[in-house]
Design a protein around this motif. Structure first.
Motif, PDB file in Angstrom:
ATOM      1  N   LEU A   5      28.386  41.053  58.265  1.00  0.00           N
ATOM      2  CA  LEU A   5      27.008  40.608  58.062  1.00  0.00           C
ATOM      3  C   LEU A   5      26.968  39.194  57.516  1.00  0.00           C
ATOM      4  O   LEU A   5      25.920  38.723  57.075  1.00  0.00           O
ATOM      5  N   TYR A   6      28.126  38.523  57.537  1.00  0.00           N
ATOM      6  CA  TYR A   6      28.276  37.152  57.076  1.00  0.00           C
ATOM      7  C   TYR A   6      27.932  36.993  55.594  1.00  0.00           C
ATOM      8  O   TYR A   6      27.413  35.953  55.174  1.00  0.00           O
ATOM      9  N   LYS A   7      28.258  38.034  54.829  1.00  0.00           N
ATOM     10  CA  LYS A   7      28.120  37.961  53.376  1.00  0.00           C
ATOM     11  C   LYS A   7      29.466  37.666  52.750  1.00  0.00           C
ATOM     12  O   LYS A   7      30.478  38.261  53.121  1.00  0.00           O
ATOM     13  N   TYR A   8      29.448  36.747  51.772  1.00  0.00           N
ATOM     14  CA  TYR A   8      30.671  36.423  51.046  1.00  0.00           C
ATOM     15  C   TYR A   8      30.808  37.389  49.875  1.00  0.00           C
ATOM     16  O   TYR A   8      29.872  37.540  49.079  1.00  0.00           O
ATOM     17  N   LEU A   9      31.958  38.021  49.758  1.00  0.00           N
ATOM     18  CA  LEU A   9      32.184  39.038  48.741  1.00  0.00           C
ATOM     19  C   LEU A   9      33.441  38.736  47.932  1.00  0.00           C
ATOM     20  O   LEU A   9      34.474  38.382  48.501  1.00  0.00           O
ATOM     21  N   GLU A  10      33.342  38.880  46.636  1.00  0.00           N
ATOM     22  CA  GLU A  10      34.504  38.837  45.750  1.00  0.00           C
ATOM     23  C   GLU A  10      34.796  40.284  45.372  1.00  0.00           C
ATOM     24  O   GLU A  10      34.031  40.903  44.647  1.00  0.00           O
ATOM     25  N   LEU A  11      35.905  40.809  45.872  1.00  0.00           N
ATOM     26  CA  LEU A  11      36.196  42.227  45.700  1.00  0.00           C
ATOM     27  C   LEU A  11      37.410  42.467  44.815  1.00  0.00           C
ATOM     28  O   LEU A  11      38.361  41.681  44.826  1.00  0.00           O
ATOM     29  N   TRP A  12      37.355  43.575  44.099  1.00  0.00           N
ATOM     30  CA  TRP A  12      38.475  44.037  43.268  1.00  0.00           C
ATOM     31  C   TRP A  12      38.854  45.455  43.678  1.00  0.00           C
ATOM     32  O   TRP A  12      37.987  46.270  44.003  1.00  0.00           O
ATOM     33  N   GLY A  13      40.149  45.727  43.633  1.00  0.00           N
ATOM     34  CA  GLY A  13      40.614  47.087  43.822  1.00  0.00           C
ATOM     35  C   GLY A  13      40.380  47.909  42.575  1.00  0.00           C
ATOM     36  O   GLY A  13      39.956  47.399  41.532  1.00  0.00           O
ATOM     37  N   GLN A  14      40.680  49.194  42.679  1.00  0.00           N
ATOM     38  CA  GLN A  14      40.414  50.109  41.571  1.00  0.00           C
ATOM     39  C   GLN A  14      41.478  50.034  40.484  1.00  0.00           C
ATOM     40  O   GLN A  14      41.272  50.547  39.381  1.00  0.00           O
ATOM     41  N   GLY A  15      42.579  49.384  40.775  1.00  0.00           N
ATOM     42  CA  GLY A  15      43.662  49.267  39.805  1.00  0.00           C
ATOM     43  C   GLY A  15      44.705  50.352  40.003  1.00  0.00           C
ATOM     44  O   GLY A  15      44.377  51.500  40.305  1.00  0.00           O
ATOM     45  N   THR A  16      45.962  49.970  39.826  1.00  0.00           N
ATOM     46  CA  THR A  16      47.059  50.928  39.908  1.00  0.00           C
ATOM     47  C   THR A  16      48.011  50.660  38.738  1.00  0.00           C
ATOM     48  O   THR A  16      48.354  49.520  38.452  1.00  0.00           O
ATOM     49  N   LEU A  17      48.403  51.720  38.065  1.00  0.00           N
ATOM     50  CA  LEU A  17      49.218  51.594  36.863  1.00  0.00           C
ATOM     51  C   LEU A  17      50.695  51.461  37.210  1.00  0.00           C
ATOM     52  O   LEU A  17      51.239  52.276  37.966  1.00  0.00           O
ATOM     53  N   VAL A  18      51.312  50.445  36.656  1.00  0.00           N
ATOM     54  CA  VAL A  18      52.754  50.260  36.753  1.00  0.00           C
ATOM     55  C   VAL A  18      53.335  50.394  35.346  1.00  0.00           C
ATOM     56  O   VAL A  18      52.932  49.658  34.438  1.00  0.00           O
ATOM     57  N   THR A  19      54.254  51.315  35.186  1.00  0.00           N
ATOM     58  CA  THR A  19      54.900  51.541  33.897  1.00  0.00           C
ATOM     59  C   THR A  19      56.392  51.328  34.052  1.00  0.00           C
ATOM     60  O   THR A  19      57.029  51.982  34.884  1.00  0.00           O
ATOM     61  N   VAL A  20      56.935  50.405  33.273  1.00  0.00           N
ATOM     62  CA  VAL A  20      58.367  50.120  33.305  1.00  0.00           C
ATOM     63  C   VAL A  20      58.969  50.618  31.993  1.00  0.00           C
ATOM     64  O   VAL A  20      58.722  50.053  30.925  1.00  0.00           O
ATOM     65  N   SER A  21      59.732  51.678  32.090  1.00  0.00           N
ATOM     66  CA  SER A  21      60.265  52.307  30.888  1.00  0.00           C
ATOM     67  C   SER A  21      61.485  53.153  31.235  1.00  0.00           C
ATOM     68  O   SER A  21      61.564  53.722  32.325  1.00  0.00           O
ATOM     69  N   SER A  22      62.402  53.219  30.289  1.00  0.00           N
ATOM     70  CA  SER A  22      63.565  54.085  30.478  1.00  0.00           C
ATOM     71  C   SER A  22      63.313  55.457  29.858  1.00  0.00           C
ATOM     72  O   SER A  22      64.189  56.332  29.901  1.00  0.00           O
TER      73      SER A  22
END
Length: 120
Positions: A103-120
């Protein structure tokens, strides 16, 4: 309606690797810049990596040499390959895109987020 859908987060040991994906779905006409941001607990959201429609990339100093951003324009998808992960990489990772809809609309979009955990 256009949205970004992320996948690929999880738990990984230090030194390990993960690959994040983010696909734009819906009425997409074109996508210019795409990027990945992250937000750790108690900290502000920060840019991790950015890629233009032409493939020019830039990275936060903290991830240079370890992370690689890429995109598949045919699939409207951006990727983040994360190698040599460190505990300080633990955060929620968000995809971002500058999209023009059918529709020729300019959009600034964000994803829902995904958790990254770095741990032993």
């Amino acid at each position: 309606q256009v949205q970004l859908v992320e996948s690929g987060g999880g738990l990984v040991q230090p030194g390990g690797s993960l690959r994040l994906s983010c696909a734009a779905s819906g009425s997409v006409l074109s996508i210019s810049a795409m990027g990945w941001y992250r937000q750790a607990p108690g900290k502000e959201r920060e840019l991790v990596a950015h890629i233009t429609s032409g493939g020019t990339t830039n990275y936060a100093d903290s991830v240079k040499g370890r992370f690689t951003i890429s995109r598949d324009n045919a699939k409207n998808t951006v990727y983040l390959q994360m190698n040599s992960l460190k505990p300080e990489d633990t955060a929620v990772y968000y995809c971002h895109a500058q999209v023009v809809s059918t529709l020729y609309k300019y959009l600034e979009l964000w994803g829902q987020g995904t958790l990254v955990t770095v741990s032993s």
